[in-house]
Write an enzyme that holds these catalytic residues in place. Structure first.
Site: not given
Length: 294
Positions: A48, A111, A137, A142, A205
């Site tokens: 990202t 989405y 992840y 998001r 991360i």
């Protein structure tokens, strides 16, 4: 026992851009070398923070290839290869493996989303298509999808699904993942490195590591050594700046911070645009306190 990909601090590295919006590979090479010199334990490319969602297929592949060749096995290279299209994620994952990546980072489908059963089918299909170790992840803020503990438990049955990058912010869920699976856990939030590693997490991360690789590495190292008091002191010292790196959509603030530091990484690609002046001033203030402004 699953093989650990890395322990400590991995940078979710930015992708530097030229003024015309093309990828600045010379600057990218400098950022990679800076990370390795700063003690970063692994590099996540095309995540990202690397603006992978705004890359063409060719750019995605070229960034992975470039990073793998530049790193030259000094630390693991973890390639972002997630997608909301399972077939495309499989394609990216196979390409990343062929390009020499050491592991994959796979975000949940966004989405169009999916059910928990759909997550199992999606990640299982990708895992079956490659031999590389996989980090799942989880970033529901998001993607709109959260990986449940039960789903983690089911996916952990796959030999090459070895870890979770947890950015849900839910420490209780992290504790359950640690208690009920054999997955390695990495903090996906820079303000939660210490609490997650205190529950057995193997590292972070990190977005913060783009600006402060040595300091982020030290926080994780202190945790690995069991010195949580020192780790907490270090994390809290950087907390204002850490929070300001998320006062706008990632990676807008971290690119701004790097530019303030003189790293010249350029702007983000549309639809991400530069922060308004008030936010830039706030970020500058927290950086100034740490001596990071030029």
């Amino acid at each position: 026992m699953k093989k650990t990909i890395f322990t400590g601090s991995a940078v979710a590295i930015v992708t530097p851009m030229n003024e015309d919006g093309s990828i600045n590979y010379d600057n990218f090479a400098d950022r990679i070398e800076e990370q390795i010199a700063g003690g970063t334990d692994a590099i996540v490319v095309c995540g990202t923070t690397g603006e992978s969602a705004a890359m063409t297929d060719e750019e995605h592949k070229e960034c992975i290839r470039f990073c793998v060749e530049k790193v030259a096995k000094r630390v693991p290279v973890i390639a972002g290869a997630g997608s909301n299209d399972t077939a495309y994620a499989i394609q990216l994952s196979k390409e990343a493996e062929a390009l020499g990546a050491d592991a994959l980072l796979l975000v949940t489908p966004y989405y169009n989303k999916t059910s928990q059963r759909g997550l199992v089918a999606h990640f299982s299909a990708i895992a079956d298509s490659v031999s590389l170790p996989i980090i799942l992840y989880n970033v529901p803020s998001r993607t709109g999808v959260n990986i449940s503990v039960e789903t983690y438990k089911e996916l952990a049955k796959k030999d090459n699904i070895v870890a979770a990058k947890e950015a849900s912010g839910n420490i209780s869920a992290v504790a359950k993942i640690a208690a009920e699976t054999d997955l390695d856990i990495y903090s996906g939030n820079d303000d939660q490195i210490v609490p997650i590693m205190s529950l057995g997490g193997k590292g972070v991360i990190s977005v913060l590591a783009n600006c402060l690789p040595a300091e982020t590495h030290e926080i994780a190292s202190c945790c690995l050594e069991g010195d949580y008091k020192k780790a907490a002191e270090l994390q809290l010292k950087l907390l204002e700046f850490t929070n300001d790196l998320f006062i706008d959509v990632n990676p807008i603030p971290v690119k701004e911070a790097l530019n303030i530091m003189g790293k010249n990484v350029g702007e983000c690609r549309l639809p991400l645009i530069r922060m308004e002046d008030a936010k830039i001033a706030k970020l500058f203030s927290s950086m100034e306190k740490l001596g990071l402004t030029k």
